[in-house]
Design a protein around this motif. Structure first.
Motif, short mmCIF file in Angstrom:
data_model
loop_
_atom_site.label_atom_id
_atom_site.label_comp_id
_atom_site.label_asym_id
_atom_site.label_seq_id
_atom_site.Cartn_x
_atom_site.Cartn_y
_atom_site.Cartn_z
N LEU A 129 0.78 -1.23 -0.01
CA LEU A 129 -0.06 -0.08 0.00
C LEU A 129 0.91 1.31 -0.08
N LYS A 130 1.88 1.19 0.84
CA LYS A 130 2.75 2.41 0.85
C LYS A 130 3.38 2.68 -0.87
N VAL A 131 3.89 1.83 -1.45
CA VAL A 131 4.28 2.00 -2.79
C VAL A 131 3.31 2.43 -3.68
N GLY A 132 2.21 1.63 -3.69
CA GLY A 132 0.82 1.81 -4.38
C GLY A 132 0.23 3.26 -4.43
N LEU A 133 0.08 3.62 -3.01
CA LEU A 133 -0.36 4.96 -2.83
C LEU A 133 0.61 6.12 -3.12
N ARG A 134 1.82 5.88 -3.18
CA ARG A 134 2.89 6.80 -3.56
C ARG A 134 2.72 7.08 -4.86
N ASN A 135 2.57 5.96 -5.72
CA ASN A 135 2.45 6.34 -7.18
C ASN A 135 1.21 6.70 -7.44
N GLY A 136 0.17 6.41 -6.78
CA GLY A 136 -1.27 7.03 -7.08
C GLY A 136 -1.12 8.44 -6.74
N ILE A 137 -0.59 9.14 -5.89
CA ILE A 137 -0.24 10.45 -5.69
C ILE A 137 0.55 11.13 -6.73
N ARG A 138 1.46 10.24 -6.93
CA ARG A 138 2.41 10.88 -7.89
C ARG A 138 1.67 11.20 -9.42
N PHE A 139 0.90 10.00 -9.68
CA PHE A 139 0.00 10.23 -11.03
C PHE A 139 -1.10 10.84 -10.91
N TYR A 140 -1.51 11.46 -9.89
CA TYR A 140 -2.81 12.03 -9.49
C TYR A 140 -3.13 13.02 -10.85
N ARG A 141 -2.23 13.87 -11.29
CA ARG A 141 -2.68 14.84 -12.26
C ARG A 141 -2.54 14.33 -13.61
N ASP A 142 -2.36 13.08 -13.93
CA ASP A 142 -2.04 12.41 -15.17
C ASP A 142 -3.63 11.94 -15.71
N THR A 143 -4.49 12.79 -15.82
CA THR A 143 -5.92 12.55 -16.12
C THR A 143 -6.03 12.56 -17.62
N ASP A 144 -4.98 12.82 -18.59
CA ASP A 144 -4.97 12.69 -19.72
C ASP A 144 -3.86 11.55 -20.43
N VAL A 145 -3.33 10.97 -19.51
CA VAL A 145 -2.33 9.79 -19.87
C VAL A 145 -3.32 8.28 -19.89
N PRO A 146 -2.94 7.69 -20.99
CA PRO A 146 -3.64 6.49 -21.09
C PRO A 146 -3.15 5.38 -20.12
N GLY A 147 -4.06 4.67 -19.46
CA GLY A 147 -3.73 3.99 -18.14
C GLY A 147 -3.77 4.82 -16.71
N ARG A 148 -3.89 6.29 -16.65
CA ARG A 148 -3.85 6.61 -15.47
C ARG A 148 -5.00 7.80 -15.64
N CYS A 149 -5.73 7.44 -16.39
CA CYS A 149 -6.80 8.46 -16.68
C CYS A 149 -7.89 8.64 -15.41
N PHE A 150 -8.03 7.42 -14.59
CA PHE A 150 -8.77 7.15 -13.57
C PHE A 150 -8.36 7.47 -11.92
N GLN A 151 -6.98 7.65 -12.20
CA GLN A 151 -6.14 7.72 -10.94
C GLN A 151 -6.76 8.78 -9.86
N LYS A 152 -7.06 9.96 -10.59
CA LYS A 152 -7.39 11.00 -9.78
C LYS A 152 -8.81 10.68 -9.07
N GLU A 153 -9.73 10.08 -9.94
CA GLU A 153 -11.02 9.74 -9.24
C GLU A 153 -11.00 8.63 -8.19
N THR A 154 -9.91 7.55 -8.64
CA THR A 154 -9.68 6.75 -7.36
C THR A 154 -8.94 7.04 -6.19
N ILE A 155 -8.16 8.08 -6.17
CA ILE A 155 -7.64 8.67 -5.08
C ILE A 155 -8.60 9.54 -4.27
N ASP A 156 -9.40 10.32 -5.11
CA ASP A 156 -10.37 11.12 -4.39
C ASP A 156 -11.61 10.12 -3.76
#
Length: 352
Positions: free
Chosen positions: A130-157
């Motif tokens: 969870l430590k590594v996964g959340l760290r990556n999730g927070i880092r990719f939070y802004r990448d809403t236009d990057v394929p594969g990370r489009c829903f990262q912001k929604e997931t974290i929120d």
């Protein structure tokens, strides 16, 4: 001397068979419940898969799912054996299957116990994942236009609002990453230029957090930006404003949630083990008591036991049997080498 020997009259054998039949169906329901627990835990883990770095913890629900199915199948068979034991002509055909059934039941109990042990032993791996996964999730939070990370912001929120948490360890984790996408930054603004230039990696860092970190229990409207600047807000002291944001990190919140599930599952699984062991011992008594019945007088009393000998003698017999099997295998291999039998099973050709 037989271990735990008991005497069974005909009515007592009948009651044992009937009670065991009922117990097997209770255990079938327990197996279905175990299977359901495994599916539920698996679903909850998959639901948070985006914030996990590995899937080692999935071994626990996988064991529960497999063992639940095995318990259902094996106890349906045991129930049929109990029914046929009331008819002298139907029980003997089941005898060759009883020894494998006992072995399978022991394995089921071992698997269940291992699932309970692993659910606690893997807590460290779960936390690190969870430590590594959340760290990556927070880092990719802004990448809403990057394929594969489009829903990262929604997931974290959604995660932060549902679990009432913020960041990986705490809300300050958001200060270390650029969580605002460049498409929403005005690079003609002096403030934006200064912040980007002041960072060695050229990132836009702010002492702010996403809206999902805001605590609705706060008596004042949520403050998201300039959280460390007391002068930026009226009547504000960032060291004491504990209600403004969620103080608990999402890693700890998720660990607490999953370990709470594990702690609830543990007693249930131990209860299933006790049920399965009760079925095993009762069926063993039923088998040995029926084996001891005099064919010429089926209504006479008989003796039932768990082991024909004591524990020590039984272990020695098992050891002797295993050694004989191993020695037989070695002798067979040596004999094959002497006659020149090849890997294909044909004798090697001899030269004249």
């Amino acid at each position: 001397m037989a271990l735990l020997k008991l005497r069974f009259s005909l009515p007592r054998r009948v009651r044992l068979a009937q009670g065991l039949w009922l117990l097997t169906w209770v255990t079938v329901l327990a197996g279905a419940f175990t299977f359901s627990l495994g599916v539920y835990l698996k679903t909850e883990l998959l639901r948070r898969a985006e914030v996990m770095d590995n899937t080692e913890i999935h071994v626990v629900p996988n064991i529960l799912i497999l063992v639940g199915l095995v318990i259902i199948g094996s106890n349906i068979v045991a129930g049929r054996i109990c029914q046929d034991s009331l008819h002298s002509a139907r029980f003997p055909p089941w005898k060759p299957f009883l020894l494998p059934w006992y072995g399978l039941t022991w394995m089921v109990c071992v698997w269940l116990f291992s699932a309970v042990v692993l659910s606690y032993a893997l807590q460290g791996q779960l936390e690190e994942s969870l430590k590594v996964g959340l760290r990556n999730g927070i880092r990719f939070y802004r990448d809403t236009d990057v394929p594969g990370r489009c829903f990262q912001k929604e997931t974290i929120d959604k995660l932060q609002m549902e679990l009432r948490c913020c960041g990986n360890t705490n809300y300050k984790d958001w200060f270390e990453v650029q969580w605002i996408s460049n498409r929403y930054l005005d690079f003609t603004s002096k403030e934006v230029k200064d912040r980007v230039r002041s960072n060695i990696d050229g990132r836009y860092l702010v002492d702010g957090v996403p809206f999902s970190c805001c605590n609705p229990a706060s008596p004042r409207p949520c403050l998201q930006y300039s959280l460390t600047n007391n002068a930026a807000h009226y009547n504000y002291e960032h060291q004491s404003e504990e209600l403004n944001l969620y103080n608990r990190g999402c890693r700890q919140a998720l660990v607490d949630y999953y370990m709470g599930l594990m702690n609830a599952i543990g007693p249930v699984v131990l209860s299933v083990i006790l049920l399965q062991m009760s079925v095993l011992l009762s069926l063993r008594y039923l088998q040995t008591s029926l084996d001891g019945v005099d064919p010429e007088n089926p209504e006479a009393d008989s003796e039932g036991y768990i082991l024909a000998k004591g524990i020590k003698e039984s272990l020695m017999d098992v050891k002797t049997t295993i050694l004989k099997v191993l020695q037989f295998g070695q002798v067979t291999a040596a004999a094959d080498e002497e006659v020149g039998v090849g890997p294909s099973g044909e004798k090697a050709a001899t030269s004249n």
